[in-house]
Scaffold this active site. Structure first.
Site, PDB file in Angstrom:
ATOM      1  N   ASP A 114       0.859  -1.182   0.000  1.00 14.12           N
ATOM      2  CA  ASP A 114       0.000   0.000   0.000  1.00 14.12           C
ATOM      3  C   ASP A 114       0.897   1.234   0.000  1.00 14.12           C
ATOM      4  O   ASP A 114       1.427   1.627   1.036  1.00 14.12           O
ATOM      5  CB  ASP A 114      -0.924   0.003   1.229  1.00 14.12           C
ATOM      6  CG  ASP A 114      -1.830   1.236   1.273  1.00 14.12           C
ATOM      7  OD1 ASP A 114      -1.626   2.174   0.467  1.00 14.12           O
ATOM      8  OD2 ASP A 114      -2.749   1.261   2.118  1.00 14.12           O
TER       9      ASP A 114
ATOM     10  N   HIS B 281      -5.331  12.251  13.739  1.00 16.10           N
ATOM     11  CA  HIS B 281      -6.436  12.091  12.772  1.00 16.10           C
ATOM     12  C   HIS B 281      -7.550  11.197  13.309  1.00 16.10           C
ATOM     13  O   HIS B 281      -8.630  11.123  12.723  1.00 16.10           O
ATOM     14  CB  HIS B 281      -5.922  11.482  11.458  1.00 16.10           C
ATOM     15  CG  HIS B 281      -4.912  12.342  10.756  1.00 16.10           C
ATOM     16  ND1 HIS B 281      -5.189  13.649  10.388  1.00 16.10           N
ATOM     17  CD2 HIS B 281      -3.633  12.100  10.370  1.00 16.10           C
ATOM     18  CE1 HIS B 281      -4.113  14.166   9.799  1.00 16.10           C
ATOM     19  NE2 HIS B 281      -3.152  13.253   9.781  1.00 16.10           N
TER      20      HIS B 281
ATOM     21  N   ASP C 148       2.252  19.291  13.123  1.00 12.84           N
ATOM     22  CA  ASP C 148       2.282  18.302  12.039  1.00 12.84           C
ATOM     23  C   ASP C 148       1.787  18.982  10.755  1.00 12.84           C
ATOM     24  O   ASP C 148       1.005  19.933  10.815  1.00 12.84           O
ATOM     25  CB  ASP C 148       1.348  17.150  12.414  1.00 12.84           C
ATOM     26  CG  ASP C 148       1.400  15.981  11.449  1.00 12.84           C
ATOM     27  OD1 ASP C 148       2.050  14.977  11.756  1.00 12.84           O
ATOM     28  OD2 ASP C 148       0.766  16.080  10.359  1.00 12.84           O
TER      29      ASP C 148
ATOM     30  N   HIS D  28      -0.181  17.856   8.533  1.00 10.02           N
ATOM     31  CA  HIS D  28      -1.575  17.533   8.204  1.00 10.02           C
ATOM     32  C   HIS D  28      -2.517  18.126   9.242  1.00 10.02           C
ATOM     33  O   HIS D  28      -2.139  18.296  10.409  1.00 10.02           O
ATOM     34  CB  HIS D  28      -1.774  16.013   8.170  1.00 10.02           C
ATOM     35  CG  HIS D  28      -0.915  15.300   7.172  1.00 10.02           C
ATOM     36  ND1 HIS D  28       0.285  14.706   7.514  1.00 10.02           N
ATOM     37  CD2 HIS D  28      -1.075  15.102   5.842  1.00 10.02           C
ATOM     38  CE1 HIS D  28       0.825  14.157   6.439  1.00 10.02           C
ATOM     39  NE2 HIS D  28       0.025  14.382   5.394  1.00 10.02           N
TER      40      HIS D  28
ATOM     41  N   ASP E  93       6.566  15.955   9.801  1.00  7.05           N
ATOM     42  CA  ASP E  93       6.381  15.952   8.346  1.00  7.05           C
ATOM     43  C   ASP E  93       6.250  17.384   7.830  1.00  7.05           C
ATOM     44  O   ASP E  93       6.188  17.628   6.634  1.00  7.05           O
ATOM     45  CB  ASP E  93       5.164  15.098   7.932  1.00  7.05           C
ATOM     46  CG  ASP E  93       3.968  15.271   8.847  1.00  7.05           C
ATOM     47  OD1 ASP E  93       3.927  16.257   9.626  1.00  7.05           O
ATOM     48  OD2 ASP E  93       3.052  14.415   8.792  1.00  7.05           O
TER      49      ASP E  93
ATOM     50  N   TYR F 241       8.250  11.567   8.126  1.00  5.20           N
ATOM     51  CA  TYR F 241       8.512  10.363   7.329  1.00  5.20           C
ATOM     52  C   TYR F 241       9.856  10.358   6.634  1.00  5.20           C
ATOM     53  O   TYR F 241      10.218   9.387   5.988  1.00  5.20           O
ATOM     54  CB  TYR F 241       7.351  10.160   6.330  1.00  5.20           C
ATOM     55  CG  TYR F 241       6.038  10.173   7.074  1.00  5.20           C
ATOM     56  CD1 TYR F 241       5.663   9.092   7.863  1.00  5.20           C
ATOM     57  CD2 TYR F 241       5.209  11.303   7.083  1.00  5.20           C
ATOM     58  CE1 TYR F 241       4.498   9.112   8.619  1.00  5.20           C
ATOM     59  CE2 TYR F 241       4.042  11.343   7.833  1.00  5.20           C
ATOM     60  CZ  TYR F 241       3.692  10.250   8.600  1.00  5.20           C
ATOM     61  OH  TYR F 241       2.555  10.283   9.360  1.00  5.20           O
TER      62      TYR F 241
HETATM   63  N1  Q9C Z   1       0.038  12.212  -0.453  1.00  2.00           N
HETATM   64  C1  Q9C Z   1       0.112  11.616   9.837  1.00  2.00           C
HETATM   65  O1  Q9C Z   1       1.035  12.303   9.450  1.00  2.00           O
HETATM   66  N2  Q9C Z   1      -1.938  10.097   3.040  1.00  2.00           N
HETATM   67  N3  Q9C Z   1      -0.759  11.053   9.000  1.00  2.00           N
HETATM   68  C2  Q9C Z   1      -1.943  11.349   2.373  1.00  2.00           C
HETATM   69  C3  Q9C Z   1      -1.163  12.437   0.296  1.00  2.00           C
HETATM   70  C4  Q9C Z   1      -2.294  10.054   4.409  1.00  2.00           C
HETATM   71  C5  Q9C Z   1      -0.682  11.308   7.601  1.00  2.00           C
HETATM   72  C6  Q9C Z   1      -1.675  11.160   0.905  1.00  2.00           C
HETATM   73  C7  Q9C Z   1      -1.333  10.761   5.310  1.00  2.00           C
HETATM   74  C8  Q9C Z   1      -1.616  10.520   6.762  1.00  2.00           C
HETATM   75  C9  Q9C Z   1      -0.021  11.310  11.291  1.00  2.00           C
HETATM   76 ZN    ZN Z   2       1.173  14.351   9.384  1.00  2.00          ZN
END
Ligand code: Q9C
Ligand code: ZN
Length: 690
Positions: free
Chosen positions: A20, A135, A172, A174, A265, A305
């Site tokens: 994935d 999230h 973060d 996001h 990130d 990441y």
């Molecule tokens: N390229 C956290 O950083 N995918 N979760 C996004 C966009 C999900 C991130 C795809 C990213 C989740 C904790």
């Molecule tokens: Zn994130």
């Protein structure tokens, strides 16, 4: 008082078992890379190590439904195909047979951290956890998150420790929509999140991630979203967001505890965020939060990441929690246009709910969808002038990450060179009391041009100060406090500036409080930024010589620091800071401590505080404590700024904004008050020569 590091190696067990591409970045190595680097740097060894425990059913039930907790519990016994099928019911989620155990440890780690801080066992700390949490929702896993670690910690702090005001800072990249949903109608939790948004075109693609989502019901104004509409946001953008949006609200909120959804990130190199902030920026963000809530800061890992960038940024955060001064930021400190538009929209959306924004805010700026490019940034400040060093093109990401993370740390953090002996009573044990003095002849030579330095007491004090300053410039001492007779304050400061410049300081920031006139022969070469707080009127004689009246109320003092002093200081990027409390400075201990604590974010913490000899030992003591890295005391609920304070600030910002881009933020009252016409009848840079 100490820093906790909460961890358990079992949290490396959960991992993706099938193919994935979206989920593969959330890997066990994230934790091991961060921890290994902390060990390498000797930082882990300086922390109080706590082994994470599992959160109980009741603790998970603080924010999750019992049905959802049971569902996650059942994943322990599922086979790979069933795990994959269940994972598919959520957005960006994988389950592993160890997920339930890991997620309970992650939530439990946050609870232990909060308990350690709120019982006074430690001052602050970091929980290194996975899976992340922000999230996750009441009955849903989302975006690699299973249980909402930070939200559970906040609910626990309210329930078990009786807290009434908790600030959550989600840095973060996001949007932590899970935290937003859980507290959107709760005025006891102020939730701030910045996030990559791109006008809704970035995951999780939610309308409610935009700046106009401000909470509901009783919680109106307690959700603060700062959507980034372009990638490439860097150090200047992040610091500007803190100074002009988060911190004014945070001081007004006056939290008892700060929780950080510490995702990295948002750092340079991360494939998800595509941002440019360097690891050192997280030292500054941490440092800026440590002035809140008496320094009670609990950070919990979320995303991040790029293993190298993650590891460095985690080190920067922990190092700062431990009280080390933040390393100077690299790169030109000029926020980009898109960042300013975002900050402005968020300020406009929040203005109805916050006094600290009201006198100053403005209508929303229409945002234009366009892709980010370096060309979109304003041209460098003063090309070829004194700032050209800072204007050099930013190094490539890889070379930034290669830089050693720790600046050579002076063996002595803080030294006091005072003549009054009763100071020792209020000093922390590791603050060194300086015995030495500069050579008599040298001291006399520096003193000669100044009549006020002729007296024996003034000479003695000057000798001690020069010795201390040399120790700072040679890197033996990080910060210090020196005293001088009131009558010699201005001359002593003048000598300190000249000595600093001639002994290796490239750029010297001087913050002079009270009646301290600008040294008459201070050069206009851009190597000294002179800022007098306590002048008769607001005046910018040049971009390097600024004077403003002392704000009369706490609210005015805060907006002066956040809206003027720190933007100028961050834009100037000094390598030495002098802060002088001169005659009639009128500052209360807690105000002086806050100023000194925040200035410690500049120049790698090389701050020399100059006091009057008859200052109270309490004032010297509180300054010594913040300069060695202790949190300043909370100021408590802040009064609003007086109209005079606001007017002075707006006038100076209007004058200085073209040169100092870190000041930029639209002011609502500008149009109404027309301050330039009223406050200063001189020309653009004043008319002293006319
Ligand atoms: N390229 C956290 O950083 N995918 N979760 C996004 C966009 C999900 C991130 C795809 C990213 C989740 C904790
Ligand atoms: Zn994130």
């Amino acid at each position: 008082m100490g820093t906790a590091l909460v961890y358990h190696e079992d949290m490396t067990a959960t991992r993706l078992l099938w193919d994935d591409p979206e989920c593969e970045i959330e890997r066990p190595e994230r934790l091991t890379a961060a921890l290994d680097r902390l060990r390498q740097r000797g930082l882990e060894q300086r922390c109080l190590r706590l082994s994470a425990r599992e959160a109980s059913k009741a603790e998970l039930g603080l924010v999750h439904s019992p049905e959802y907790v049971s569902l996650v519990r059942k994943t322990q016994v599922l086979g790979e195909e069933e795990l994959q099928a269940l994972s598919g019911q959520f957005d960006a989620i994988y389950f592993h047979p160890s997920t339930f155990h890991c997620a309970r440890l992650a939530a439990g780690a946050g609870l232990q951290l909060v308990d350690a801080v709120l019982t006074g066992a430690v001052q602050n700390g970091l929980a290194l956890v996975r899976p992340p949490g922000h999230h996750s929702q009441r009955a849903a896993a989302n975006g690699f998150c299973v249980f909402n670690n930070v939200a559970i910690a906040a609910a626990h702090a309210k329930q078990k420790h009786g807290l009434h005001r908790i600030l959550i800072v989600d840095w973060d990249v996001h949007h932590g929509q899970g935290i937003q949903y859980l507290f959107e109608d709760d005025p006891s939790v102020l939730y701030f999140s910045w996030h990559r948004y791109e006008h809704g075109r970035f995951w999780p693609f939610l309308r409610e991630s935009d700046a106009d989502a401000v909470g509901r019901g009783q919680g109106l104004g307690f959700t603060v979203n700062l959507p980034w509409n372009q990638v490439g946001m860097g150090n200047a953008d992040y610091v500007a967001a803190f100074l002009h949006l988060l911190l004014p609200l945070a001081f007004e909120f006056d939290p008892e505890l700060v929780l950080v959804s510490a995702g990295f990130d948002s750092a340079i190199g991360d494939p998800e965020g595509q941002m440019q902030a360097t690891p050192e920026c997280f030292a500054h963000l941490t440092h800026l939060l440590q002035v809140l809530a008496g320094g009670r800061v609990c950070a919990m890992l979320e995303g991040g990441y790029h293993l190298e960038s993650l590891a460095e940024s985690v080190c920067m955060t922990v190092q700062t929690l431990l009280g080390d001064p933040a390393p100077p930021l690299s790169g030109l400190m000029v926020p980009c246009q898109s960042a300013l538009e975002s900050i402005q929209s968020a300020r406009a959306a929040q203005a109805p709910y916050w006094k600290s924004l009201q006198l100053q805010d403005v209508t929303p700026v229409p945002t234009s969808p366009s892709t980010h490019s370096p060309e979109g940034r304003p041209p460098p400040l003063l090309p070829g002038g004194p700032m050209c060093k800072a204007a050099a093109p930013a190094p490539a990401p890889s070379s930034l990450l290669d830089q050693p993370c720790l600046c050579p740390a002076p063996s002595v953090r803080t030294t006091v060179a005072l003549t009054a002996p009763d100071i020792t009573l209020v000093l922390p044990p590791d603050v060194i009391q300086q015995e030495g003095s500069a050579l008599r002849e040298e001291t006399e030579a520096w003193a000669r041009p100044h009549e006020s330095l002729a007296r024996e007491e003034a000479l003695t004090a000057l000798g001690k100060l020069l010795y201390l300053l040399d120790g700072m410039l040679d890197g033996q001492v990080n910060s210090g406090i020196a005293a001088t007779p009131a009558s010699a304050a201005a001359a002593t400061l003048d000598v300190a500036i000249q000595r600093g410049l001639s002994h290796g300081a490239q750029r010297l920031l001087c913050v002079a409080l009270g009646q301290l006139d600008r040294p008459p022969d201070l050069a206009h070469d851009g190597r000294t930024l002179w800022l007098n707080i306590g002048g008769k009127e607001a005046a910018a004689l040049s971009m390097f010589h600024v004077s403003t009246p002392l704000p009369v109320m706490t609210g005015g003092f805060l907006s002066c620091i956040l809206g003027l002093v720190l933007p100028l200081a961050y834009g100037f990027q000094p390598d030495l800071v002098l802060v002088a409390l001169g005659p009639g400075h009128g500052l209360q201990g807690p105000h002086a401590a806050l100023l000194a604590a925040m200035l410690r974010g500049l120049a790698g913490g090389r701050v020399l505080a100059l006091l009057e000899e008859d200052s109270t030992p309490q004032l010297a003591g509180i300054l010594a404590r913040v300069l060695r890295g202790e949190a300043p005391p909370s100021l408590g609920p802040s009064s609003v700024a007086s109209p005079e304070d606001v007017q002075a600030l707006m006038y100076l910002r209007g004058q200085l904004e073209p040169q100092w881009k870190m000041l930029q933020v639209r002011l609502i009252a500008e149009a109404w008050l027309c301050p330039g016409a009223r406050l200063c009848r001189r020309g653009r840079w004043g008319g002293q020569g006319k």
